[in-house]
Design an enzyme around this catalytic site. Sequence first.
Site, PDB file in Angstrom:
ATOM      1  CB  CYS A  61      -0.899   0.047   1.225  1.00 27.27           C
ATOM      2  SG  CYS A  61      -1.856  -1.423   1.396  1.00 27.27           S
ATOM      3  CG  ASP A  63       2.028   5.108   3.699  1.00 32.68           C
ATOM      4  OD1 ASP A  63       3.105   5.690   3.889  1.00 32.68           O
ATOM      5  OD2 ASP A  63       1.078   5.589   3.053  1.00 32.68           O
ATOM      6  CB  CYS A  88       5.650   9.393   0.669  1.00 26.89           C
ATOM      7  SG  CYS A  88       4.164   9.807   1.577  1.00 26.89           S
ATOM      8  CB  CYS A 135       0.912   9.960   3.311  1.00 25.26           C
ATOM      9  SG  CYS A 135       0.677   9.915   1.547  1.00 25.26           S
TER      10      CYS A 135
END
Lengths: 223, 413
Positions: A61, A63, A88, A135
Amino acid sequence: MTTKKKISAASAVDVVPKGTNDVWVYTDIVKEHFFHPKNLVMDASAMKGYDGLGMVGSPACGDMMKIWIKVDKKDDRLQEMKWQTFGCGSAIAATSMLSVMVTENGGMKIAQALSIKPQDITKRLGDLPTRKIHCSVLGDKALRSAINNYFIKSHQKDRVVKEQVRIIDKAANVTDHDIEEAVLEGAQTLEAVQKKTKVGVGNPEVIPEVEQLIRFYTEKYFG
Amino acid sequence: MKKNIYLDHASTTPTDPRVVKAMEPYWTKYYGNPSSLYQLGLQSKNAITLARVKISQLLDCQADELIFTGGGTESINLALKGVLQKNPGAHFITSSIEHHAVLHTADTLKKLGHSVSILPVDDQGFIRLEDIEKAIKDNTKLISIMIANNEIGVIQDIQKIGALIEKINRERIAKGLPIIYFHTDACQAGGTLDLNVKKLHVDLLTINGSKVYGPKGVGALYMKTGTNLGPIIDGGGQEKNIRSGTENVPGIVGLATALELAHQSQTKENARLIKLRDKLIKEILAIIPKTRLNGHPSQRLPNNVNISILDIEGEAMLLYLDEIGIQASTGSACTSTTLDPSHVIRALGCPYEVAHGSMRFTLGKATTEDDIDYVIKHLPKIVDHLRHASPVRVDMDEVAKAIKNAPRQIIEL
Ligand SMILES: Cc1ncc(COP(=O)(O)O)c(C=O)c1O
């Protein structure tokens, strides 16, 4: 062999919708936490003597997060929060900020730490581009998972909290849990999930997040 | 001084100063409308004619087989929608690694009542001829396959595909079936590959200025004489009534100049780029463990390096690289507007995490060996840092297995 599916060319090859076009510029606070993350663990094998460990997400995914905590048991406060992440810039900055928030001023009460929401973190970061908010949602989840782990290890099972649901589409009143259920029942495309939940039908801007969740749960249960 | 190393030429190129100079007079001096009959108008018209002739020589076609457009996306839309609007309900075939300009147009065609087949690629990024044959139906009217991919640089054997389609068309004529047109998106190839339309056996070909050191927002569509295609923009009847609107004269002059300049230095520049490309690939794969080259090692654009670096995420790498003056690109979901990782790297059969960790470096005219050395020196440190901070340990064997077992089916919309 060919497969016949009612899908779009874009989603068939993972390109999905056009139209989200907000620019993404990071604030100085985000950059500071990204380039100089606080409480980051650089060597997981050296992590010993912690009271709780939590892990959520998956690399598929995009993350994945791991959090270690130390607890001041007398005061029921967090003493330390250390973390690692595959993610990220936003994910790294958000987790770094979270670790500061729960350990500053002598440490946060556990009850309060359990109620931290992603918005609390993004507010402290001076906002994230809308598109990047997803995120930042993993940090608080990972923290709750670490605290639950502490509860179990310290024989306070009655304090374990069930993961809360998050509303994805207000108009249709659909939560992430509903999407998880739909995927579990075999709906693995946006169309199939929409048939069950009506998510995003009148609210197309939530669709990228819905598709992300569909993939997340598909990966989790069938991957 | 802070370094500034631009390694994103697949995204766009700087406009060559010689191109800017060639365009210059057409802003304020020769500003006439090419449709006007007086001197100023004629000057503009002549400039367009000359540009058309120059480009037609490079493509080995007739000057009147070129339609100027507002860029690659528009040329693609014109080719696809232009052909299919003349053939209601007809079938369209394309590939899973095309640019969004093709894939989103395919979605629109589907909504307009056409059927669409999307071809898979193999683990190196190649479309298989047998899949094309399998996908063709009696009502197939158009096939669009890019010559060079913008993400992984892989170069398709368009010549072979074109010849196959020609052969199939001969059989179809004998059977009384409609012939199939073949379009190729050559946006990434304008500066580096031979785009002789006869050798390629294509009916339609798209090029643009933005990737060849020319101006942005200008492109051309080669349209073989006899190709039955309607306009998607109606108006004053310019460009043979195929693309109405007052011509972008400076842009068209710039496009022709850019393509001509690229052609002049092509052989030498390609050789130089290939050397730098191969050095960068070899060094990254050798120095950084758990890395994977995406796309075929040599059948790729001279300037394209695309490598997945496992256990870490592309956007984080990108930000660290930017901080030290290296500008590159990633297939990670976190940099796309859609929160989805690169469809091209996924099409190779790679799992999501491989796409999330992909980095693309695309070199250009100004790229030096020093620049490449700088990347080779700094990238491993960034990777090392992010890997230490990452809880993920992807198993390379699992990745290899996933790629090997990827479904690779023709998708029917
Ligand atoms: C392969 C390919 N096709 C089409 C396009 C679209 O071209 P333009 O940006 O000129 O519309 C691009 C560039 O973005 C490209 O790389």
